[in-house]
Each structure stands twice: as structure tokens, then as C-alpha cells.
Design an enzyme around this catalytic site. Structure first.
Site, PDB file in Angstrom:
ATOM      1  N   GLY A  14       0.777  -0.841   0.199  1.00 29.68           N
ATOM      2  CA  GLY A  14      -0.671   0.149  -0.202  1.00 29.68           C
ATOM      3  C   GLY A  14       1.013   1.276   0.291  1.00 29.68           C
ATOM      4  N   THR A  15       2.266   1.240  -0.958  1.00 31.56           N
ATOM      5  CA  THR A  15       2.712   2.688  -0.945  1.00 31.56           C
ATOM      6  C   THR A  15       2.328   3.507  -1.662  1.00 31.56           C
ATOM      7  OG1 THR A  15       3.705   2.383  -3.156  1.00 31.56           O
ATOM      8  CG2 THR A  15       4.927   1.642  -0.420  1.00 31.56           C
ATOM      9  N   MET A  92      -4.557  -7.167  -6.591  1.00 32.68           N
ATOM     10  CA  MET A  92      -4.483  -8.199  -7.468  1.00 32.68           C
ATOM     11  C   MET A  92      -5.405  -9.302  -7.836  1.00 32.68           C
ATOM     12  SD  MET A  92      -1.863  -7.525  -7.569  1.00 32.68           S
ATOM     13  CE  MET A  92      -0.245  -9.602  -8.004  1.00 32.68           C
ATOM     14  N   LYS A  93      -7.273  -8.861  -7.771  1.00 33.61           N
ATOM     15  CA  LYS A  93      -8.011  -9.659  -8.035  1.00 33.61           C
ATOM     16  C   LYS A  93      -8.346  -9.053  -9.447  1.00 33.61           C
ATOM     17  CE  LYS A  93      -8.334 -13.009  -5.868  1.00 33.61           C
ATOM     18  NZ  LYS A  93      -8.366 -13.855  -6.040  1.00 33.61           N
ATOM     19  N   LEU A  95     -11.509  -7.631 -11.784  1.00 33.86           N
ATOM     20  CA  LEU A  95     -12.644  -7.441 -11.511  1.00 33.86           C
ATOM     21  C   LEU A  95     -13.658  -8.116 -12.747  1.00 33.86           C
ATOM     22  CD1 LEU A  95     -12.249  -4.018 -10.291  1.00 33.86           C
ATOM     23  CD2 LEU A  95     -13.029  -6.356  -8.802  1.00 33.86           C
ATOM     24  N   ASN A 109      -6.985   2.181 -12.028  1.00 37.53           N
ATOM     25  CA  ASN A 109      -5.767   1.033 -11.778  1.00 37.53           C
ATOM     26  C   ASN A 109      -4.234   1.990 -12.150  1.00 37.53           C
ATOM     27  OD1 ASN A 109      -4.531  -2.138 -11.231  1.00 37.53           O
ATOM     28  ND2 ASN A 109      -4.547  -1.815 -13.144  1.00 37.53           N
ATOM     29  N   HIS A 111      -0.107   0.436 -12.992  1.00 34.64           N
ATOM     30  CA  HIS A 111       0.632  -0.793 -13.295  1.00 34.64           C
ATOM     31  C   HIS A 111       2.249   0.095 -13.585  1.00 34.64           C
ATOM     32  CE1 HIS A 111       0.969  -4.562 -15.172  1.00 34.64           C
ATOM     33  NE2 HIS A 111       1.713  -4.108 -15.900  1.00 34.64           N
TER      34      HIS A 111
END
Ligand code: GRF
Length: 208
Positions: A14-15, A92-93, A95, A109, A111
Site C-alpha cells: 500500500g505505498t 491483485m484480483k 474484476l 488502475n 500498473h
């Protein structure tokens, strides 16, 4: 300026979440993290939320009968907290369209590569940066994009590059990329909050 209600989905350290929280607290970011959801109960990101008194929830797929009810739980939480923008920050899921439809055009998101290189379902964590080294590319970077039904495939909002030097390892690249992730994620959130992002087909135009 209007303050945007942001909900952040996380799975790990969570940085990126921390960077959004810090910048929203100083007023640098016109956003307020109103809720954090993790699919993992041991994600350190949850502690970061607690440290700042931000409501946090663990929502695990295995506790639900199917993907739709799992996602519906998250949708309900996000709506309860009046979330206007959903940020996937190391979530990491994958959707499904059920979730994407609920927040169409309002999910972004981050990446750790220059999409469409080194992305997709097999590219996560240090694997991305090892693949960068193994391929021998001379630049890599990070991408913030809108989320659609496909993995790492939605319209691109911002990309920024870092150089790959001969002395770099996957770990040193990861460090450099993480730093620019924090920059471009808040830039993208700011542009969204200002209502300046216009999606035209695959392109995201930034209005002056
Ligand atoms: C980041 O590299 C992000 O690009 C990817 O997952 C990582 C999360 O890092 N989607 P952190 O948990 O925010 O430190």
C-alpha cells in the site's frame, strides 16, 4: 476546488495508498480517501488506513458464493461511502463486468510498466521488472489507466518512463518505478477530480 471521494482497493503493502493519503492530507491532492477495501486480511495497506482513521474492510472472494456476490459486497461498501472514483492500487484480483459496469469510467488502475508491454494477468510484482531486464528494453515505466473488462487494457491516462541502465536489477527498477507510480497516480486523480479527462474510444484526452 471540489474534493473527490476516493475508494482504494488494495492487496498488499500500500505505498501507493500511503502516497494518496499523504497528499490528500496536505491538500496537494483534491481528494479524500473515504474507504479502503482489501481482499487480504494481512495486507499492510489496512494498517495504513487505520493509522489515518480511514474505514477499512476485508472482503474475500472465498467468503461469497460467487464472483458477482463478492463484487456486489464491494460495490455496496463503496456506494455507502459515496465513492466517486475507485482506485486499484496494487489490487491483485481481476474484476468482472459486474463491478466494471457499476463504476464505468470511474475506476483507475496503476500498473508498473509501459502498457501494452509487460502487462496482463501473468505480469505482477517483481516479475514485471525481471521481464523488463530479461527482454533488454532500455526504458520502462508506469501507467495509470481506466479499467475495463480486460486486464490492464483500458484507456491510458498517464505514462511515465524510467531508464533501464546496465547496472539495474529487477529490484532497482522496482524502486525507481514505484517512485514514479506515486507521482502519476496523484496526477491522474487530480485530473479526474478536475473533470478534465475525456475518454474518446481508446484515447483519453486531457482538457485544458
Ligand atoms: C504497484 O507496483 C502497482 O503498480 C501494482 O501493484 C503494486 C502495488 O504497490 N499494481 P503498493 O502496494 O502500492 O506499494
Amino acid at each position: 476546488m471540489r474534493i473527490l471521494n476516493v475508494g482504494v482497493l488494495v492487496s498488499g503493502n500500500g505505498t501507493n495508498l500511503q502516497s494518496i493519503i499523504d497528499k490528500s492530507e496536505t491538500g496537494e491532492l483534491p481528494a479524500h480517501v473515504v474507504v479502503v477495501i482489501s481482499n487480504k486480511s494481512d495486507a499492510y495497506a489496512l494498517q495504513r488506513a487505520k493509522n489515518h482513521s480511514i474505514p477499512s474492510y476485508v472482503v474475500r472472494p472465498r467468503d461469497f458464493v460467487d464472483q458477482v456476490s463478492y463484487e456486489q459486497k464491494m460495490i455496496d461498501i463503496l456506494n455507502t461511502h459515496k465513492v466517486e472514483l475507485v482506485v486499484l492500487a496494487g489490487f491483485m484480483k481481476i474484476l468482472s463486468s459486474h463491478f466494471v459496469q457499476a463504476f464505468r469510467g470511474r475506476i483507475i488502475n496503476i500498473h508498473p510498466s509501459l502498457i501494452p508491454s509487460f502487462c496482463g494477468k501473468d505480469f505482477y510484482g517483481i516479475k514485471v521488472h525481471q521481464a523488463v531486464i530479461d527482454y533488454g528494453v532500455k526504458v520502462t515505466g508506469a501507467t495509470v489507466h481506466f479499467v475495463d473488462e480486460n486486464v490492464d487494457a483500458g484507456p491510458i491516462i498517464i505514462q511515465r518512463t524510467v531508464e533501464v541502465k546496465d547496472s539495474d536489477t529487477a529490484e532497482t527498477i522496482a524502486l525507481k518505478v514505484h517512485q514514479i507510480e506515486h507521482e502519476i497516480l496523484s496526477e491522474a486523480i487530480t485530473l479526474f477530480a478536475q473533470g478534465r479527462l475525456k475518454i474518446v474510444g481508446r484515447r483519453v484526452l486531457v482538457e485544458e
